[in-house]
Write an enzyme that holds these catalytic residues in place. Structure first.
Site, PDB file in Angstrom:
ATOM      1  CE  LYS A   1      50.493  15.334  46.922  1.00 31.55           C
ATOM      2  NZ  LYS A   1      49.907  14.580  48.026  1.00 31.55           N
TER       3      LYS A   1
ATOM      4  CG  ASP B   1      51.651  12.909  50.936  1.00 31.10           C
ATOM      5  OD1 ASP B   1      51.345  13.838  51.712  1.00 31.10           O
ATOM      6  OD2 ASP B   1      51.545  12.993  49.701  1.00 31.10           O
TER       7      ASP B   1
ATOM      8  N   GLY C   1      44.347   5.872  43.607  1.00 37.08           N
ATOM      9  CA  GLY C   1      45.057   7.013  43.018  1.00 37.08           C
ATOM     10  C   GLY C   1      46.372   7.277  43.729  1.00 37.08           C
ATOM     11  N   GLY C   2      46.848   8.508  43.604  1.00 36.73           N
ATOM     12  CA  GLY C   2      48.138   8.869  44.185  1.00 36.73           C
ATOM     13  C   GLY C   2      48.140   8.763  45.703  1.00 36.73           C
ATOM     14  CB  ALA C   3      45.755   9.855  48.291  1.00 35.20           C
TER      15      ALA C   3
ATOM     16  CG  ASN D   1      39.870   2.421  42.445  1.00 40.43           C
ATOM     17  OD1 ASN D   1      39.543   3.374  43.151  1.00 40.43           O
ATOM     18  ND2 ASN D   1      40.201   2.556  41.177  1.00 40.43           N
ATOM     19  NE  ARG D   2      34.850   5.705  39.835  1.00 42.39           N
ATOM     20  CZ  ARG D   2      34.778   7.020  39.639  1.00 42.39           C
ATOM     21  NH1 ARG D   2      33.669   7.662  39.913  1.00 42.39           N
ATOM     22  NH2 ARG D   2      35.816   7.681  39.179  1.00 42.39           N
TER      23      ARG D   2
HETATM   24  P1  ATR Z   1      44.522  11.258  44.399  1.00 38.83           P
HETATM   25  O1  ATR Z   1      45.895  11.479  43.857  1.00 38.83           O
HETATM   26  O2  ATR Z   1      44.046  12.363  45.311  1.00 38.83           O
HETATM   27  O3  ATR Z   1      44.348   9.932  45.025  1.00 38.83           O
HETATM   28  P2  ATR Z   1      43.365  10.435  41.894  1.00 38.83           P
HETATM   29  O4  ATR Z   1      44.633   9.825  41.487  1.00 38.83           O
HETATM   30  O5  ATR Z   1      42.590  11.249  40.917  1.00 38.83           O
HETATM   31  O6  ATR Z   1      43.537  11.396  43.155  1.00 38.83           O
HETATM   32  O7  ATR Z   1      42.424   9.275  42.478  1.00 38.83           O
HETATM   33  C1  ATR Z   1      41.115   9.504  42.849  1.00 38.83           C
HETATM   34  C2  ATR Z   1      40.544   8.218  43.464  1.00 38.83           C
HETATM   35  O8  ATR Z   1      39.193   8.504  43.845  1.00 38.83           O
HETATM   36  C3  ATR Z   1      40.475   7.071  42.481  1.00 38.83           C
HETATM   37  O9  ATR Z   1      40.643   5.879  43.198  1.00 38.83           O
HETATM   38  C4  ATR Z   1      39.038   7.197  41.948  1.00 38.83           C
HETATM   39  O10 ATR Z   1      38.494   5.993  41.449  1.00 38.83           O
HETATM   40  P3  ATR Z   1      38.706   5.560  39.906  1.00 38.83           P
HETATM   41  O11 ATR Z   1      40.090   5.006  39.812  1.00 38.83           O
HETATM   42  O12 ATR Z   1      37.647   4.574  39.639  1.00 38.83           O
HETATM   43  O13 ATR Z   1      38.528   6.832  39.110  1.00 38.83           O
HETATM   44  C5  ATR Z   1      38.323   7.571  43.214  1.00 38.83           C
HETATM   45  N1  ATR Z   1      37.025   8.170  42.953  1.00 38.83           N
HETATM   46  C6  ATR Z   1      36.776   9.384  42.454  1.00 38.83           C
HETATM   47  N2  ATR Z   1      35.451   9.602  42.379  1.00 38.83           N
HETATM   48  C7  ATR Z   1      34.842   8.466  42.854  1.00 38.83           C
HETATM   49  C8  ATR Z   1      33.483   8.060  43.040  1.00 38.83           C
HETATM   50  N3  ATR Z   1      32.474   8.879  42.742  1.00 38.83           N
HETATM   51  N4  ATR Z   1      33.261   6.835  43.569  1.00 38.83           N
HETATM   52  C9  ATR Z   1      34.268   6.013  43.895  1.00 38.83           C
HETATM   53  N5  ATR Z   1      35.578   6.346  43.739  1.00 38.83           N
HETATM   54  C10 ATR Z   1      35.856   7.548  43.211  1.00 38.83           C
END
Ligand code: ATR
Length: 503
Positions: free
Chosen positions: A305, A341, A369-371, A390-391
């Protein structure tokens, strides 16, 4: 044959261990296929003496193939024995009238006995070459040479190539464009080549090979689809040179619901269009392939994206603000980027919970993240007070700063801030996708929150289940997926998505 005309034909590859098993597979798939290929190299040795009987059992045109291991088959015994079997099956004693309609002979196999037996019985030779190392750079020239060599004898040239990635996709697509109008079979193997199987009618391939659906059946070549999917989902019978091609590009792509969402709507509106999943590994090379294929529009998904923006133009605020595009449109030789989106996220809220979209409402977005970026942009632009949790708190901070929001971690101090931002809670992380996991285990819903989870499979994530049990209004990811696809559909076709379509 129902495939006669401008389109292509569907050939079912039979890879059973016995002729009876193959005949049963064919009976099952028969409504969706035009001809069958008996892969005799998959048969038990005891069956080989009875090859001549199969066309009568099949009851529709059959290709006889006895493929060597070097060409991707299972025939390990000697070449002499292979030729003897082919001769016997085509024209030996006991051959029934109306025998094999075709025999697949490799480019290097020249055997007067086999070819003579085929000629006498009116069996057409498919002259094939296979490349398991990738798509050769000179594919079009190679196929032309093969066609010249075999054309005088009335043979049908065939090339089956392993498609290793987007550079090979480009080579295959460009060769197809060069070879338009020539009678031939061209097929791309592997998941990267899968588009060529769906688009055979558009690419001018005389047939497409497919595998019986269901468990316990060997696939003759990786990337083959089952005939029912080809006919019912992709409407293969209607695909021809004029068909408008759209698709979704991503990696992985196999589980995307978008082909269903778009193709079902084309069918409902009677549009001459098809929507194809494209697995890609290099967006720049892939877009060249898409140009050669004449693709008019693409949905873009993870992980491309952001990367496609460098390859496209855009004047859209949503694209600028989010730094991401989920849609590409081919306009006068240029890819134009769009982002549905943002609108797709807002549409279910406007429909089901418009009150939470009032300016000043406190909202929390889980994930960064992107979403999350599309969601935060959508909410901030509507004047909501947004908290990003966020984590990894540093990512929350970076996103929040960009849009002037509050931020925190998915931890106790972060959760403490949630109460002032809980009219709407939007879950954008991948947590819950496997049906387990809850990104907010420490939070107790009061029942007043509207909870929106972007995860669409499962439809009810553990977070949504908990929110619903507490009396909250909940919205699942399917609503957003469908709304963003409907917006794309309008951009692609200029038509409204059929409102009453059940998916
Ligand atoms: P997308 O574009 O679909 O949003 P992404 O950019 O990879 O995908 O983002 C994934 C999101 O899910 C991030 O906010 C990620 O948190 P981190 O920034 O800490 O990595 C979050 N995420 C993924 N696995 C997670 C988990 N087990 N617990 C909490 N957050 C998680």
């Amino acid at each position: 044959m129902s495939g006669e005309g401008p389109g292509s034909r569907i050939c079912l590859c039979l890879t059973g261990g016995s002729l009876e098993q193959d005949a049963a597979l064919l009976r099952r798939e028969r409504p969706h296929v035009d001809l069958a290929e008996l892969r005799a190299d998959f048969l038990e040795p005891s069956e080989l003496a009875h090859l001549a009987r199969f066309p009568a059992l099949a009851g529709l045109p059959v290709i006889l193939t006895l493929r060597r291991t070097a060409d991707g088959g299972r025939w390990r015994a000697g070449e002499g024995e292979r030729r003897r079997l082919l001769r016997g099956a085509l024209g030996g004693a006991g051959t029934t009238p109306g025998g094999y309609a075709f025999v697949d002979l490799e480019e290097d196999l020249h055997d007067a006995g086999v070819e003579g037996a085929a000629r006498e019985r009116g069996c057409r030779v498919i002259r094939s070459f296979h490349d398991f190392h990738g798509v050769p750079a000179n594919l079009a020239a190679r196929v032309r040479r093969l066609a010249c060599a075999c054309g005088g004898r009335g043979e049908l040239p065939k090339a089956a190539l392993w498609v290793r990635g987007s550079r090979d996709q480009r080579r295959l697509a460009e060769a197809c464009r060069e070879l338009q109008g020539m009678e031939k079979i061209l097929t791309g193997m592997g998941e990267y080549g899968s588009f060529s199987r769906i688009l055979a009618g558009r690419l001018g391939s005389w047939l497409t090979y497919c595998s019986p659906g269901g468990q316990g059946v060997s696939t003759a070549a990786p990337g083959q689809l089952d005939p029912r999917t080809l006919v019912e989902l992709y409407r293969f019978r209607g695909i021809g040179p004029q068909t408008a091609v759209y698709g979704v590009v991503g990696n992985p792509i196999a589980h995307s619901r978008s082909p269903e969402i778009h193709n079902r709507a084309y069918a409902a509106l009677g549009l001459d269009a098809v929507y194809v999943p494209f697995l890609a590994d290099d967006p720049a090379a892939f877009l060249k392939a898409a140009e050669a294929l004449g693709v008019r529009g693409l949905s873009v998904t993870v992980p491309f994206k952001e990367r496609v923006l460098r390859l496209a133009r855009s004047a859209e605020e949503e694209v600028e603000a989010t730094g991401a595009a989920n849609t590409l449109l081919a306009v006068a030789g240029i890819w134009r980027a769009a982002n549905t989106d943002v609108a797709g996220f807002l549409a279910p809220l406007e429909r089901e919970a418009p009150a939470v979209l009032q300016p000043g409402t406190g909202a929390a977005v889980l994930g960064a993240g992107g979403a999350a970026r599309a969601v935060v942009h959508a909410l901030a632009r509507r004047g909501l007070r947004v908290l990003v949790l966020n984590r990894t708190p540093a990512r929350a901070r970076a996103l929040a700063r960009r849009f002037g929001c509050a931020w925190g971690g998915l931890d106790e101090p972060g959760l403490a801030r949630l109460s002032g931002h809980s009219a709407l809670i939007v879950q954008t992380t991948t947590v819950g996708m496997d049906g387990a996991g809850d990104p907010l285990p420490g939070y107790r819903f009061r029942g007043e929150e509207c909870v929106y989870d972007l995860v669409y499979a499962p439809a009810l994530t553990p977070l949504l289940a908990r929110a619903r049990a507490a009396g909250c209004r909940t919205i699942g990811g399917w609503s957003m997926l469908r709304a963003q696809a409907e917006a794309q559909f309008r951009l692609f076709t200029g038509r409204e998505y059929p409102a009453d379509l059940q998916l």
